[in-house]
Write an enzyme that holds these catalytic residues in place. Sequence first.
Site, PDB file in Angstrom:
ATOM      1  N   GLY A   1      40.517  41.959  37.238  1.00 34.46           N
ATOM      2  CA  GLY A   1      41.768  41.723  36.534  1.00 34.46           C
ATOM      3  C   GLY A   1      42.978  42.095  37.375  1.00 34.46           C
ATOM      4  O   GLY A   1      44.121  41.861  36.962  1.00 34.46           O
TER       5      GLY A   1
ATOM      6  N   TYR B   1      30.604  35.692  26.859  1.00 32.83           N
ATOM      7  CA  TYR B   1      31.358  36.750  27.532  1.00 32.83           C
ATOM      8  C   TYR B   1      32.180  37.555  26.525  1.00 32.83           C
ATOM      9  O   TYR B   1      32.766  37.006  25.585  1.00 32.83           O
ATOM     10  CB  TYR B   1      32.290  36.165  28.595  1.00 32.83           C
ATOM     11  CG  TYR B   1      31.606  35.678  29.857  1.00 32.83           C
ATOM     12  CD1 TYR B   1      30.252  35.925  30.103  1.00 32.83           C
ATOM     13  CD2 TYR B   1      32.310  34.969  30.820  1.00 32.83           C
ATOM     14  CE1 TYR B   1      29.633  35.475  31.255  1.00 32.83           C
ATOM     15  CE2 TYR B   1      31.696  34.507  31.985  1.00 32.83           C
ATOM     16  CZ  TYR B   1      30.360  34.770  32.189  1.00 32.83           C
ATOM     17  OH  TYR B   1      29.746  34.315  33.345  1.00 32.83           O
TER      18      TYR B   1
ATOM     19  N   GLY C   1      28.980  43.174  41.975  1.00 33.61           N
ATOM     20  CA  GLY C   1      29.422  43.989  40.844  1.00 33.61           C
ATOM     21  C   GLY C   1      30.029  45.314  41.244  1.00 33.61           C
ATOM     22  O   GLY C   1      29.972  46.289  40.480  1.00 33.61           O
ATOM     23  N   GLY C   2      30.590  45.393  42.462  1.00 36.84           N
ATOM     24  CA  GLY C   2      31.201  46.632  42.947  1.00 36.84           C
ATOM     25  C   GLY C   2      30.253  47.512  43.733  1.00 36.84           C
ATOM     26  O   GLY C   2      30.668  48.492  44.361  1.00 36.84           O
TER      27      GLY C   2
END
Length: 296
Positions: free
Chosen positions: A262, A53, A211-212
Amino acid sequence: MHASATSPQPQLSPIVAGLWRLGDWKLDVAQRVRWIEQALELGITSFDHADIYGDYGAERLFGEALASAPSLRGRMQLVTKCGIRLCSPRLPYRINHYDTSTGYVRAQVEQSLRNLHTDGLDLVLIHRPDYLMDADELAETFAALTREGKVRHWGVSNHSVSQFELLHARHPLSTNQLELSPLHMTALDDGTLDQAQRLGLRPMIWSPLSGGRLFTGEDAQAVRVREVMSAIAARLGVTLATLAFAWVLRHPSRPCPITGTGRIEGLREAVAALDLRLEAEDWYAIWTASKGHPVP
């Protein structure tokens, strides 16, 4: 609290924080510490990493926060993955490929320990099925690293039923991390979630929000699902994200979905789903919108 080495599964929190994009959040060390503290305050105690990552950098960023605030380590479960050799400016492989050899798995586990400033990992997953995996050799590697106190539990990610069984027969696995969302439902039919339920091993779920794409996708499936889910979310008084997490959580295999955000508010939306048990009719309304046809 760390999971006991004798328990069949690490005690992961019902929502897991994913750190794939940690580098993109542009947080300094103090901000990373505060972010971790806020996640813990919400009951999110499990943190999902992988060696690759952030171009092999995300673990180190998280580890800097743990080095700055060492007391945090005892309040969390650290999950990471290995087995992918990903092309990078620092690692000039010709192509991306998989490697589950003893030497590579051991090297990556030991690097993750250094990156994360810890002496033991709660759960390590083989990131993708390696067609050249020698199951006996890998099981021996798992056992050795566990004896050494470096890894408490082992699992896999994105493995089929037969791939899981091949390794699980040689060394007990704790989980299969799978993709599941209202826009990606393969795991409902390919036997992996049935296997998880049969074995009593809770699956981890990646990309529960696609993923949105659930929010912004313009393809026909995304538009259909968003329309149906928006109406249900409005009726239930929750956000679209909370509804998506609740849809995943409704499966009887008792999945642990992984966030990707986040934003602390995004974590709150995920945790809010723990208080929402969808009625079967609403769950199937979302299934129907995704498939584009009613149940048979």
